[in-house]
Design an enzyme around this catalytic site. Structure first.
Site, PDB file in Angstrom:
ATOM      1  N   GLU A 174     -17.431 -72.995  64.378  1.00 42.99           N
ATOM      2  CA  GLU A 174     -15.983 -73.116  64.546  1.00 42.99           C
ATOM      3  C   GLU A 174     -15.635 -74.201  65.558  1.00 42.99           C
ATOM      4  OE1 GLU A 174     -14.397 -69.147  65.104  1.00 42.99           O
ATOM      5  OE2 GLU A 174     -14.470 -68.809  62.958  1.00 42.99           O
ATOM      6  N   GLU A 208     -17.488 -66.400  56.768  1.00 41.56           N
ATOM      7  CA  GLU A 208     -17.309 -65.203  57.603  1.00 41.56           C
ATOM      8  C   GLU A 208     -16.021 -64.515  57.198  1.00 41.56           C
ATOM      9  OE1 GLU A 208     -16.923 -65.770  61.834  1.00 41.56           O
ATOM     10  OE2 GLU A 208     -18.535 -67.238  61.885  1.00 41.56           O
TER      11      GLU A 208
END
Ligand code: GLA
Ligand code: GLA
Ligand code: GLA
Length: 671
Positions: free
Chosen positions: A156, A313
């Site tokens: 991320e 995810e």
């Protein structure tokens, strides 16, 4: 020239199923149990090593990959492939102590504290050197290991370090601005620095938009672009190392695509990914979270045209960063996971495999909860793994029959947040979300795409609150309408150019001619205010002082009724070449937006994916070998769809109609 994407292979031939795996938190006994439970659940891919830098390099320059070797071998023996992370999200504490200057600084010059993650300035040459060293050693070490299916660069990127104001970032920003504009006069002109006498006389005077002052909208927007580019440089640098050692292994990083604007410009990053991957978390109290999920998934598909993408995810149950973290409702685990698949994901991955007992995220849900395998959660995960396995033929297929595009651009979202506007603290994608939902409710699949997408394959293009647009992209939209397409432009679209400078002469500058309208004033509404229209509809949030322009060929579909704008056009429609251009100058209330779209859908020849009952999500994927209709019943009533075929999940054959129990999912392989 072959597309770079053709040169790499997808990690799993079926759909991938698994999650982030952090075995460094567990004893060998638990890890052995993990192997047994992964088999039970049908896990075939895990993301390993996201936070493992200090495992590989416990002291500066001392490397030891024995832990990783054992894990890769063990997973390989258990038929689980590995999405191996570069560990650069997890700066070792020894590096923080040696080089405190790598910490990113906020707008007041306060460095982030050591600990947490992503504690590095994207422009730091010191961090770049240390991070590439560990990536190099890692890639060299695992090269050729059969378990390694793909690379997951860092984690991320931008989650915490997206905007840095340290002196290194300031110098890097000056350099970036110089590269973009060439001369300081060009910067002054682009950013409009004559306003308030902020004119620069040299590049050295340029700062990041830090501290407590009102920065110029042009500068603010360019700082967003710069920050995205600075992080992309780190990604590219890591990827270059990986490609040198393992050229055949696909490389990605996990995006955080939601409604936007995002921390970095994912649509402009997407081409740099061999496979585009997303992390997506729903917000429990949002009653329309399944539609927000669909919007994000449709954005992901927009970033990977013609190819599947990866859900890297999502949560098995509750997150832990909201004020109140509620678990998913019964059946949502499957509905959410399979909605991502319906919309083009070839994977169902979670954060994380086993719930941590310590650390910041000790109460975040996982596939194996604190309660262990004897739990509702794990049973549901096993059932989902079984469903995912039954859908293996879906892998590689494309979402089919998409006739509507909705334009979305981070730059437009950033621009609308940069500087003062008629409404401050605006939420960029509200209008986009409202239109998307209305199409969702009509079982019309919508691609959410960037403005540079080729629009000619669509029957209808919606331009929702696209505040910023370049002349090139505005022209592409006009050409599309001329060639026979239908366009709906909504308020506050096409207002500024790429420098965040207003296109004067009447709003919306970029679309005035296309739409045959000319706006003079914005009349935003307070939260509870409504405007009435003369056809019985009503609007909220926005209204404007508008007139038709041009050759009198603009039809007024509805006018404002009452108030200062009484009698002025509110919704217009114009014949443009072989197509049509609509302008909607307010946010229509839900049922009125639905009525508008019913009409436009009919006139533009858009057809739903299937005939379904209210509350049933329907999306089709097709390949050379089959056609798969995903049906997800989000309502608490029994639903139905008209379709003939076999439900891959239940094995039941349906002659012409499927009934769907409340909350259930069916995937019909169509005849
Ligand atoms: C003040 C300032 C002006 C301008 C206006 C409008 O009066 O003196 O420069 O900023 O407010 O905001
Ligand atoms: C810019 C260009 C587009 C496209 C994208 C993606 O916005 O205008 O044509 O190249 O970047 O890189
Ligand atoms: C993100 C991160 C994960 C984890 C999850 C859940 O997606 O990538 O490491 O923190 O959120 O919070």
């Amino acid at each position: 020239m072959p597309d770079r994407h053709d040169l790499v292979s997808w990690p799993i031939s079926a759909l991938s199923f698994g999650g982030d795996y952090n075995p460094e938190q567990w004893s060998p006994e638990v890890v052995a149990e993990d192997m047994r439970l992964m088999k039970r659940a049908g896990v075939n891919l895990v993301t390993l090593g996201v936070f493992s830098w200090v495992r590989y390099e416990p002291r500066d320059g001392q490397f030891d990959f024995s832990w990783l070797d054992a894990m890769l071998d063990l997973l390989h023996e258990n038929d689980v492939r590995v999405d191996l992370a570069t560990p650069t999200a997890a700066v070792p504490m020894w590096l923080h102590r040696l080089h405190p200057e790598i910490l990113p600084q906020d707008e007041f010059g306060h460095p982030l504290a050591p600990g947490g993650r992503l504690g590095w300035c994207p422009s730091s040459p010191v961090f770049r050197e240390y991070s590439l060293r560990v990536v190099e050693r890692l890639a060299e070490h695992v090269s050729g290991h059969p378990a390694v299916a793909m690379w997951h660069v860092s984690n991320e990127l931008g989650g915490g370090n997206a905007r840095c104001h340290c002196p290194v970032s300031r110098d890097h920003f000056q350099h970036w601005v110089r590269e973009r504009y060439g001369s300081i006069d060009a910067v002054n002109a682009a950013w409009g620095m004559s306003f308030w006498g902020n004119t620069y006389s040299s590049f050295e005077e340029i700062t990041t938009p830090a501290g407590k002052t009102a920065h110029n909208p042009g500068q603010l927007l360019d700082f967003e672009r710069f920050s995205s580019d600075a992080l992309l440089e780190q990604y590219r640098a890591e990827r270059a190392v990986l490609k040198r050692h393992t050229p055949a292994v696909p490389v990605t990083t996990n995006f955080m695509v939601g409604l936007g604007p995002d921390v970095v410009d994912y649509s402009r990053w997407a081409d740099e990914m061999d496979i585009v991957a997303n992390d997506h978390y729903t917000y429990g109290p949002d009653p329309l979270r399944h539609q927000e999920l669909a919007f994000s998934a449709d954005r992901m598909r927009g970033m990977s045209p013609g190819r599947p993408w990866m859900l890297m995810e999502h949560a098995a149950g509750a997150a832990s960063w909201h004020p109140i973290n509620q678990p998913k409702k019964r059946g949502e685990l499957a509905r959410h996971a399979l909605s991502h698949v319906a919309r083009g994901s070839d994977s169902v991955m979670f954060f994380q495999w086993r719930a941590s007992v310590f650390g910041t995220e000790q109460f975040h849900s996982a596939m194996v909860p604190h309660a262990g395998e004897n739990s509702r959660m794990f049973s549901d995960v096993v059932a989902l793994g079984d469903s995912v396995a039954k859908l293996s033929d879906v892998a590689g297929s494309e979402v089919a029959g998409v006739q509507v595009a909705l334009l979305h651009d981070n730059e437009a979202g950033w621009a609308v947040k940069s500087g003062l506007k008629p409404v401050n603290r605006p939420s960029y994608a509200d209008a986009a979300r409202a239109y998307h939902h209305a199409f969702f409710d009509r079982a019309v699949t919508t691609d959410v795409v960037a403005p540079w997408t080729d629009l000619h394959r669509y029957r209808l293009v919606v331009v929702p609150g696209l505040f910023l647009i370049t002349p090139e992209h505005a022209k592409a939209i006009t050409d599309y309408a001329n060639a026979g397409g239908t366009v709906i432009v909504t308020w506050f679209s096409g207002i500024v150019d790429e420098h965040n400078t207003v296109l004067a002469g009447g709003y919306p500058g970029a679309f005035r001619e296309l739409l045959g309208v000319r706006g003079e004033e914005f009349h935003p509404l307070t939260t509870d205010e409504r405007v009435a229209l003369d056809n019985g509809w009503s609007g909220h949030r926005w209204s404007e002082l508008l007139d038709v322009s041009g050759d009198g060929d603009t039809e007024v579909v509805a006018r404002y009724d009452g108030g200062d704008l009484h009698g002025r056009p509110a919704i217009t429609k114009r014949r443009v070449g072989a197509g049509w251009a609509w302008y909607v100058s307010t946010d229509l209330d839900d049922s009125d937006l639905d009525a508008l779209l019913e009409r436009v859908i009919e006139e533009s020849g858009v057809t739903p994916v299937a005939e379904v009952s209210p509350g049933v999500e329907a999306v089709r994927r097709t390949s050379a070998s089959g056609s798969y209709l995903f049906l997800i019943n989000h309502s608490s009533e029994e639903g139905w769809a008209s379709v003939a075929g076999t439900d891959l999940l239940s094995g039941i054959e349906h002659a012409d109609r499927v009934t769907l129990a409340p909350g259930s999912v069916a995937v019909i392989e169509e005849r």
